[in-house]
Design a protein around this motif. Structure first.
Motif, PDB file in Angstrom:
ATOM      1  N   SER A  40      -6.231  98.500  52.953  1.00 25.07           N
ATOM      2  CA  SER A  40      -6.988  98.414  51.094  1.00 25.07           C
ATOM      3  C   SER A  40      -6.540  97.097  50.639  1.00 25.07           C
ATOM      4  O   SER A  40      -5.914  96.195  50.733  1.00 25.07           O
ATOM      5  N   THR A  41      -7.555  97.446  49.405  1.00 22.98           N
ATOM      6  CA  THR A  41      -7.391  95.381  48.535  1.00 22.98           C
ATOM      7  C   THR A  41      -8.228  96.115  47.234  1.00 22.98           C
ATOM      8  O   THR A  41      -8.855  97.036  47.244  1.00 22.98           O
ATOM      9  N   ALA A  47     -13.898  86.846  45.619  1.00 20.13           N
ATOM     10  CA  ALA A  47     -12.026  86.432  45.798  1.00 20.13           C
ATOM     11  C   ALA A  47     -11.377  86.761  47.488  1.00 20.13           C
ATOM     12  O   ALA A  47     -10.839  85.465  47.949  1.00 20.13           O
ATOM     13  N   LEU A  48     -12.547  87.606  48.393  1.00 18.15           N
ATOM     14  CA  LEU A  48     -12.634  88.131  49.094  1.00 18.15           C
ATOM     15  C   LEU A  48     -13.662  86.491  50.012  1.00 18.15           C
ATOM     16  O   LEU A  48     -13.251  86.643  51.567  1.00 18.15           O
ATOM     17  N   GLY A  74     -23.637  93.513  54.332  1.00 17.45           N
ATOM     18  CA  GLY A  74     -22.865  92.368  53.404  1.00 17.45           C
ATOM     19  C   GLY A  74     -21.351  91.869  52.905  1.00 17.45           C
ATOM     20  O   GLY A  74     -21.714  91.292  52.006  1.00 17.45           O
ATOM     21  N   ARG A  75     -21.699  93.421  52.099  1.00  9.55           N
ATOM     22  CA  ARG A  75     -20.417  93.021  51.737  1.00  9.55           C
ATOM     23  C   ARG A  75     -19.009  92.741  52.271  1.00  9.55           C
ATOM     24  O   ARG A  75     -19.006  93.539  53.665  1.00  9.55           O
ATOM     25  N   LEU A  76     -18.105  92.353  51.689  1.00  6.57           N
ATOM     26  CA  LEU A  76     -16.767  92.310  52.219  1.00  6.57           C
ATOM     27  C   LEU A  76     -15.555  93.766  51.965  1.00  6.57           C
ATOM     28  O   LEU A  76     -15.226  93.859  53.100  1.00  6.57           O
ATOM     29  N   GLN A 113      -9.467  76.462  44.048  1.00  2.00           N
ATOM     30  CA  GLN A 113      -8.190  78.005  44.192  1.00  2.00           C
ATOM     31  C   GLN A 113      -8.663  79.393  44.212  1.00  2.00           C
ATOM     32  O   GLN A 113      -9.968  79.129  43.165  1.00  2.00           O
ATOM     33  N   ARG A 114      -8.858  79.944  43.893  1.00  2.00           N
ATOM     34  CA  ARG A 114      -8.882  81.079  44.600  1.00  2.00           C
ATOM     35  C   ARG A 114      -9.696  82.049  43.169  1.00  2.00           C
ATOM     36  O   ARG A 114      -9.171  81.916  42.247  1.00  2.00           O
TER      37      ARG A 114
END
Length: 179
Positions: A40-41, A47-48, A74-76, A113-114
Motif C-alpha cells: 500500500s502507498t 514520487a514513485l 503504465g502506472r506504478l 529531492q523526491r
C-alpha cells in the motif's frame, strides 16, 4: 485506496499472503513461482517515478533492490498499491561495505529531492516535507537537528535511505546486501 490490491492491473492472480515488516504500509505477497510483493502507498506517481533512478543507482553499487513494476496501463500505483518482484531473503544482511555506500552516494549526487519532500537543508527553515513533521518532535531535538543540518549546508547532497535497518534488508549472498 482499496483494501485489496487490484491484482488484475499487473496481470496477477492467486491468493495473497501478508508479509511482516511493513512499518507504514500493508505488504502482501502473491504465492507460487514468480511471486510478487504488493505494498500500500500514499506516494504520488511522481514520487514513485523518482525512486526508479535511485534504485538503479543502488543496484549499480552492488545492492540487491527490487524494481517497481508498471501496471498494464503504465502506472506504478493503482488504487494505492505498488507491485514489485519478490526477492527471497535467506538470512539477515551483513552491513553494507563502506565502498558500496560511497558508490551509491556518488551515483545519486545529481538526483534531485523526491517531489513533495524536503531535503534536510530545507528543514533548517521549514517544519515539514514529505513524511517529516518537525512539529511532532520536542523543540530541543529539532534545534539540535537544525544545528547539525546547518553544519553540512552547502555540502554535496546525495540520496539517504531513512530506514536502512535490518528489518529492511536481507542478504541473498554475502557480497550483495539488499535494500
Amino acid at each position: 485506496m482499496s483494501t485489496r490490491p487490484p491484482l488484475e492491473a499487473w496481470g496477477l492472480t492467486g491468493p495473497l499472503v501478508p508479509l511482516s515488516g511493513g512499518h507504514r504500509n500493508t505488504v502482501l505477497r502473491t504465492s507460487g513461482p514468480g511471486a510478487h510483493v504488493l505494498k500500500s502507498t500514499t506516494r504520488t506517481e511522481a514520487a514513485l517515478r523518482w525512486l526508479q533512478p535511485v534504485q538503479e543507482a543502488a543496484r549499480a553499487a552492488g545492492f540487491v533492490v527490487p524494481a517497481l513494476r508498471e501496471a498494464a496501463d503504465g502506472r506504478l500505483s493503482v488504487e494505492g498499491w505498488t507491485c514489485e518482484a519478490f526477492i527471497e531473503g535467506t538470512r539477515p544482511a551483513a552491513p553494507a561495505r563502506p565502498a558500496m555506500v560511497a558508490d551509491f552516494h556518488a551515483r545519486t549526487a545529481k538526483i534531485l529531492q523526491r517531489p513533495g519532500f524536503a531535503a534536510v537543508t530545507e528543514l533548517i527553515s521549514s517544519d515539514a516535507g514529505g513524511d517529516v513533521d518537525l512539529g511532532a518532535i520536542p523543540a530541543p531535538i529539532v534545534a539540535a537537528c537544525r544545528a547539525a543540518w546547518r553544519a553540512v549546508a552547502g555540502a554535496e547532497e546525495a540520496a539517504i535511505h531513512r530506514d536502512l535497518t535490518q528489518a529492511n534488508m536481507s542478504a541473498r549472498r554475502p557480497s550483495a546486501p539488499s535494500i
